[in-house]
Write an enzyme that holds these catalytic residues in place. Structure first.
Site, PDB file in Angstrom:
ATOM      1  N   TYR A 113       0.856  -1.187   0.000  1.00 43.78           N
ATOM      2  CA  TYR A 113       0.000   0.000   0.000  1.00 43.78           C
ATOM      3  C   TYR A 113       0.894   1.240   0.000  1.00 43.78           C
ATOM      4  O   TYR A 113       1.854   1.312   0.770  1.00 43.78           O
ATOM      5  CB  TYR A 113      -0.908  -0.016   1.236  1.00 43.78           C
ATOM      6  CG  TYR A 113      -1.639   1.286   1.493  1.00 43.78           C
ATOM      7  CD1 TYR A 113      -2.842   1.569   0.852  1.00 43.78           C
ATOM      8  CD2 TYR A 113      -1.113   2.241   2.358  1.00 43.78           C
ATOM      9  CE1 TYR A 113      -3.504   2.781   1.079  1.00 43.78           C
ATOM     10  CE2 TYR A 113      -1.764   3.439   2.591  1.00 43.78           C
ATOM     11  CZ  TYR A 113      -2.957   3.704   1.947  1.00 43.78           C
ATOM     12  OH  TYR A 113      -3.601   4.894   2.170  1.00 43.78           O
ATOM     13  N   HIS A 114       0.562   2.219  -0.835  1.00 38.48           N
ATOM     14  CA  HIS A 114       1.410   3.391  -1.041  1.00 38.48           C
ATOM     15  C   HIS A 114       1.005   4.525  -0.108  1.00 38.48           C
ATOM     16  O   HIS A 114      -0.094   5.075  -0.223  1.00 38.48           O
ATOM     17  CB  HIS A 114       1.286   3.857  -2.490  1.00 38.48           C
ATOM     18  CG  HIS A 114       2.442   4.671  -2.984  1.00 38.48           C
ATOM     19  ND1 HIS A 114       2.925   5.768  -2.302  1.00 38.48           N
ATOM     20  CD2 HIS A 114       3.215   4.546  -4.089  1.00 38.48           C
ATOM     21  CE1 HIS A 114       3.946   6.288  -2.978  1.00 38.48           C
ATOM     22  NE2 HIS A 114       4.145   5.565  -4.064  1.00 38.48           N
TER      23      HIS A 114
END
Length: 309
Positions: A113-114
Site C-alpha cells: 500500500y502506497h
C-alpha cells in the site's frame, strides 16, 4: 540613481537614530529564554541523532568492507541501506514482521500500500539488502525519471518505469519486484482511512502469471501518519493530477510515529486465475492486512504513542 542612493542612506541613518535601544534590550531579554529552552535543546537533539547514525555505520563497517569486495555498486547500496536502517530505527522504531516469508532466492512480486511518501518502501529495501542480501527491482512513477539529479540514484537503486515486458524480464531472472499498484494516485488521494485506490490496474498480476511467480502482500502500519497530504483543495489537486500526472498536492509531516511492516502470506502462482481475478485476490490480501493491523481512522497522536507501547 545617486539621489535615490543618498535618500536610502539618509533613511537608514534616521532609522538608527530613532531606534529605541531600551526596547531592543527588552526584546533580547524576553526572547533569550525561548532560544535557550527550545533552540539549543533541538541542536543537541540533532547532534545526538547524528551520533546515532554514525554508530550504525561504525557497527556495520565490516559488512561494508565485504560489500566493497563483492562488486562496484554493492558497497554503495549497503552504505545507503545502512543509513536508511539507522533512520528507520531511530526515527520510527521500525520493525518488519514476517521477513521469513520473502524467499532468499528466486523471484516474487512484493505488493504494498502506497503512503503519501513511500518511506516504508525505502526501509523494506534496506532490510532486504542487509539481511536477505537481495536487491529488489522497484517500479517508480515516470515523473521520477525527469527529476534532476535522480538518474544515477534510480539506476543504482534498480528503479524502472515498469512496463510489463521489463517486469517479466526482471522476474524471469529470479529477482524480487517491489511495487505499489496504487502509485501516485493512491499516495496523493488516499487518507487516514487507508482506502486502496488501484482502479482496474492488473499489470503486476499479468507479470506474475507470465513469470509463474508468487505475489507477497505487504502493509506498513501508521504509514499515513508519518506523512500526510493536505486535505484542503483535494478535489482541485485530483483534477490537476488527472490532467498532467504530476503529484502537486502538498505533503506535510515527518512525524516520528511507530512504523511496522507486516508481510502477508504469499499468494502462489495459479494458472486458473485471470490477471483481473489475481489482482482482486491480492487487493483483498492487502486489505486484510490493513483491517487487521491498522486502527481506522489513523491518528497521529495515537501513532506517536505506539512508540511507547
Amino acid at each position: 540613481m545617486i539621489e535615490l542612493l543618498l535618500d536610502y542612506i539618509a533613511w537608514i541613518k534616521v532609522t538608527i537614530d530613532t531606534l529605541d535601544l531600551d526596547l531592543l534590550q527588552w526584546l533580547i531579554w524576553l526572547f533569550t529564554p525561548i532560544v535557550v529552552m527550545f533552540v539549543l535543546p533541538l541542536v543537541i537533539l540533532l547532534l545526538l541523532y547524528g551520533c546515532g547514525v554514525f554508530l550504525q555505520f561504525y557497527k556495520a563497517r565490516r559488512r561494508l568492507v565485504d560489500a566493497y569486495s563483492r562488486g562496484y555498486w554493492d558497497c554503495a547500496r549497503e552504505s545507503i541501506a545502512t543509513f536508511w536502517e539507522a533512520q528507520a530505527n531511530i526515527w520510527h522504531g521500525y520493525e518488519i514482521l514476517g521477513m521469513e516469508k520473502i524467499p532468499s532466492e528466486g523471484a516474487a512480486v512484493l505488493v504494498y500500500y502506497h503512503g503519501a511518501i513511500p518511506i516504508d518502501a525505502y526501509y523494506i529495501i534496506a532490510k532486504l539488502i542487509l539481511y536477505k542480501k537481495r536487491m529488489p527491482h522497484c517500479i517508480g512513477d515516470k515523473f521520477l525519471f525527469s527529476v534532476p539529479g535522480f538518474k544515477l540514484l534510480l539506476k543504482v537503486g534498480c528503479v524502472t518505469p515498469g512496463t510489463v515486458e521489463e517486469c517479466i524480464k526482471v522476474l524471469k531472472s529470479d529477482k524480487l519486484l517491489l511495487l505499489a499498484p496504487g502509485g501516485v494516485r493512491e499516495a496523493q488521494f488516499s487518507d487516514e482511512y487507508y482506502e486502496i485506490i488501484w482502479g482496474k490496474r492488473c499489470g503486476f498480476a499479468k507479470c506474475a502469471i507470465e513469470a509463474k511467480v508468487p505475489i507477497i502482500p505487504l502493509f506498513t502500519q501508521n504509514c499515513r501518519e508519518a506523512f500526510r497530504c493536505l486535505s484542503i483543495g483535494r478535489s482541485f489537486f485530483r483534477y490537476l493530477y488527472e490532467k498532467c500526472r504530476l503529484p502537486l498536492c502538498p505533503i506535510y509531516g515527518g512525524f516520528p510515529v511507530k512504523l511496522r511492516t507486516f508481510i502477508g502470506d504469499p499468494i502462489p502462482y495459479d494458472p486458473s486465475l485471470t490477471p483481473q481475478q489475481l489482482a482482486v485476490k491480492v487487493q483483498d490480501a492487502v486489505q486484510d492486512l490493513i483491517d487487521k493491523h491498522q486502527k481506522i481512522p489513523g491518528n497521529v497522536f495515537r501513532a506517536l504513542m505506539d512508540r511507547f507501547s
